[in-house]
Motif scaffolding. Structure first.
Motif, PDB file in Angstrom:
ATOM      1  N   GLN A  73      37.881  44.162  35.229  1.00  0.00           N
ATOM      2  CA  GLN A  73      39.074  43.464  35.695  1.00  0.00           C
ATOM      3  C   GLN A  73      39.299  43.800  37.168  1.00  0.00           C
ATOM      4  OE1 GLN A  73      42.663  44.444  33.528  1.00  0.00           O
ATOM      5  NE2 GLN A  73      43.587  42.474  33.988  1.00  0.00           N
ATOM      6  N   HIS A  74      39.502  42.787  37.982  1.00  0.00           N
ATOM      7  CA  HIS A  74      39.755  43.006  39.404  1.00  0.00           C
ATOM      8  C   HIS A  74      41.151  43.595  39.584  1.00  0.00           C
ATOM      9  CE1 HIS A  74      40.339  42.186  43.695  1.00  0.00           C
ATOM     10  NE2 HIS A  74      39.023  42.060  43.783  1.00  0.00           N
ATOM     11  N   CYS A  75      41.256  44.573  40.515  1.00  0.00           N
ATOM     12  CA  CYS A  75      42.525  45.254  40.731  1.00  0.00           C
ATOM     13  C   CYS A  75      42.887  45.270  42.208  1.00  0.00           C
ATOM     14  CB  CYS A  75      42.442  46.699  40.224  1.00  0.00           C
ATOM     15  SG  CYS A  75      42.187  46.835  38.443  1.00  0.00           S
ATOM     16  N   ASN A  80      46.301  48.188  40.128  1.00  0.00           N
ATOM     17  CA  ASN A  80      46.969  47.265  39.219  1.00  0.00           C
ATOM     18  C   ASN A  80      46.168  45.956  39.128  1.00  0.00           C
ATOM     19  OD1 ASN A  80      49.317  49.007  38.935  1.00  0.00           O
ATOM     20  ND2 ASN A  80      49.848  48.370  41.020  1.00  0.00           N
ATOM     21  N   PRO A  81      46.204  45.279  37.990  1.00  0.00           N
ATOM     22  CA  PRO A  81      45.471  44.012  37.857  1.00  0.00           C
ATOM     23  C   PRO A  81      45.868  43.010  38.934  1.00  0.00           C
ATOM     24  CG  PRO A  81      46.242  44.755  35.712  1.00  0.00           C
ATOM     25  CD  PRO A  81      46.872  45.662  36.729  1.00  0.00           C
ATOM     26  N   SER A  82      44.884  42.298  39.467  1.00  0.00           N
ATOM     27  CA  SER A  82      45.140  41.260  40.471  1.00  0.00           C
ATOM     28  C   SER A  82      45.651  40.020  39.747  1.00  0.00           C
ATOM     29  CB  SER A  82      43.858  40.947  41.253  1.00  0.00           C
ATOM     30  OG  SER A  82      43.384  42.091  41.918  1.00  0.00           O
ATOM     31  N   THR A  83      46.961  39.939  39.597  1.00  0.00           N
ATOM     32  CA  THR A  83      47.578  38.924  38.740  1.00  0.00           C
ATOM     33  C   THR A  83      47.460  37.508  39.297  1.00  0.00           C
ATOM     34  OG1 THR A  83      49.709  39.435  39.769  1.00  0.00           O
ATOM     35  CG2 THR A  83      49.188  40.560  37.704  1.00  0.00           C
ATOM     36  N   GLU A  87      40.363  35.020  35.665  1.00  0.00           N
ATOM     37  CA  GLU A  87      39.156  35.800  35.364  1.00  0.00           C
ATOM     38  C   GLU A  87      37.919  35.139  35.960  1.00  0.00           C
ATOM     39  OE1 GLU A  87      36.663  36.981  31.388  1.00  0.00           O
ATOM     40  OE2 GLU A  87      38.838  37.280  31.337  1.00  0.00           O
ATOM     41  N   TYR A 133      37.597  47.473  40.870  1.00  0.00           N
ATOM     42  CA  TYR A 133      37.431  46.941  39.515  1.00  0.00           C
ATOM     43  C   TYR A 133      37.718  48.040  38.499  1.00  0.00           C
ATOM     44  CZ  TYR A 133      35.309  42.536  41.024  1.00  0.00           C
ATOM     45  OH  TYR A 133      35.088  41.292  41.572  1.00  0.00           O
ATOM     46  N   TYR A 405      44.356  38.520  46.805  1.00  0.00           N
ATOM     47  CA  TYR A 405      43.794  39.766  46.299  1.00  0.00           C
ATOM     48  C   TYR A 405      43.365  40.667  47.441  1.00  0.00           C
ATOM     49  CZ  TYR A 405      39.121  37.935  47.391  1.00  0.00           C
ATOM     50  OH  TYR A 405      38.013  37.444  48.036  1.00  0.00           O
TER      51      TYR A 405
END
Length: 418
Positions: A73-75, A80-83, A87, A133, A405
């Protein structure tokens, strides 16, 4: 069937999660390793769209096969997750998670384990963007629920900036004494910056440690597209001392810094020579906290290296205001109970008993205080000496104004040598 326990280890509230940060969430999981192209010394950072491979491996302390899956998951900079990303924006993947299908049981070991491994990128999963990640490894508990057992971070870099670091022992607080201070310039000419202070963030670590890292220190000047850090308090590091070293490559004889090795069912117990606090700088060819799994006679350490209980001992007076820990990259910079030392009044020493795989280990003794429980100190255990050869890791991130991001746009690992 052996019960599978999940133990959640929480990060400190103030911590960040950049490449190398690791949380083991099950007592069954040991010796998690992240290597780049087989190199133990490299940071877990691979170049975007390159042939570099991140190799991930770990041991599960049972011979029973367990189905493990992984996902990424990219952060953002903080982990924190890149909201704002879908995906499909950051990963080319066949499915949300993939099964780890490379595994092999240990051979001729007293502690039974299964060695699991996989690499990234692969045909099923490939990162598409630079940045941080989160890699999560999961399995099913007895009720059939998917539970994470490992959370670890790696980086993908798209080198767009030039980082020019300098390290000096003529610091803002002393001269050739207890500290080392970094200054640096980041040439971001290849980027379009509207507000450099807000669009650029940096992380500076000493020997891959997160507890004393400088998270986004404020720059002192911006000259066009060059961001400058000079006389920055956050980039002032206590120098520490060279790491101690020990080696366990056989259950038949003690290795480097070992006193004896004995069998007490169900483990071999490896007692190290007793350590004492260091009063002087001691030059040694250390690897700044590195560890390597090894076994004698050139065997395959992945599956033939046994596990032993290593007994660490630091002879010193008790101090109720401090908590003492054994520390190295192999402890994942966690001040957890597994690495915490307890005082033995009979031996007049702090002691820790830690299950370790055969190999070569750098280690040091850190202590925390009640006021700073998540920051390790060396003054009363290793000392702080300006001559110490320390590795520094500098990571630069960029997110343009209105961007979705944080990109990882630069990484360097300078080593201070007197």
């Amino acid at each position: 069937m052996q019960k599978f326990l999940i133990t959640l280890l929480l990060l400190p509230i103030t911590s960040y999660a950049q490449p190398g940060r690791t949380i083991l969430m099950s007592p069954h999981i040991k010796t998690l390793q992240l290597k780049v192209d087989g190199d133990d010394e490299k940071m877990p950072v691979i170049k975007l769209n390159s042939s570099e491979q991140l190799q991930i491996s770990f041991d599960d302390l049972t011979h029973e096969y367990r189905r493990y899956t992984y996902k990424i998951q990219h952060c953002d900079f903080e982990g924190n997750p890149s909201t704002d990303l879908f995906e499909s924006d950051y990963v080319n993947a066949v499915s949300d998670s993939e099964v780890i299908d490379q595994y092999e049981p240990s051979q001729n070991t007293t502690v039974l384990y299964t060695h699991y491994s996989f690499s990234l990128p692969n045909a099923q999963m490939r990162p598409l963007l630079s940045g941080n990640y989160l890699l999560t490894i999961s399995t099913e508990d007895e009720e059939g629920n998917e539970v994470p057992v490992v959370k670890t971070y790696f980086g993908v870099v798209d080198q767009k900036v030039v980082i020019r670091p300098e390290c000096t022992t003529n610091t803002d607080v002393d001269w050739n004494s207890k500290h080392q201070q970094l200054s640096m310039q980041v040439d971001a000419s290849a980027l379009t910056l509207r507000d450099a202070v807000k669009e650029i963030k940096t992380l500076v670590m000493q020997n891959r440690r997160f507890d004393n890292a400088a998270f986004n220190p404020s720059p002192t000047a911006v000259n066009g597209n060059t961001i400058i850090w000079e006389h920055t308090k956050q980039l002032l590091f206590k120098a520490g001392n060279e790491y101690r070293k020990m080696e366990i490559v056989s259950t038949r004889y003690p290795g480097m810094h070992g006193d004896n090795i004995r069998w007490f069912d169900p483990y071999y117990h490896y007692t190290l020579l007793q350590d004492t606090p260091r009063k002087n700088y001691l030059y040694d060819e250390d690897q700044n906290g590195l560890y390597l799994t090894r076994c004698a006679e050139g065997g395959n350490a992945d599956t033939e290296a046994d596990y032993v209980i290593a007994h660490f001992s630091l002879s010193t007076l008790p101090d109720m205001d401090k908590n003492f820990y054994v520390n190295g990259r192999w402890s994942y910079d966690n001040f957890s109970s597994e690495y915490k030392m307890t005082y033995n009044h009979d031996s007049e020493a702090y002691e820790a008993d830690i299950l370790l795989k055969l190999g070569y280990y750098n280690y040091q003794y850190l202590y925390t205080t009640h006021t700073e429980p998540h920051i390790g100190h060396t003054q009363y255990t290793e000392g702080n000496f300006y001559q110490t050869e320390n590795e520094y890791e500098i990571l630069v991130y960029h997110c343009p104004t209105g961007g979705r991001y944080w990109q990882l746009v630069g990484v360097v690992t300078p080593i201070y040598k007197e």
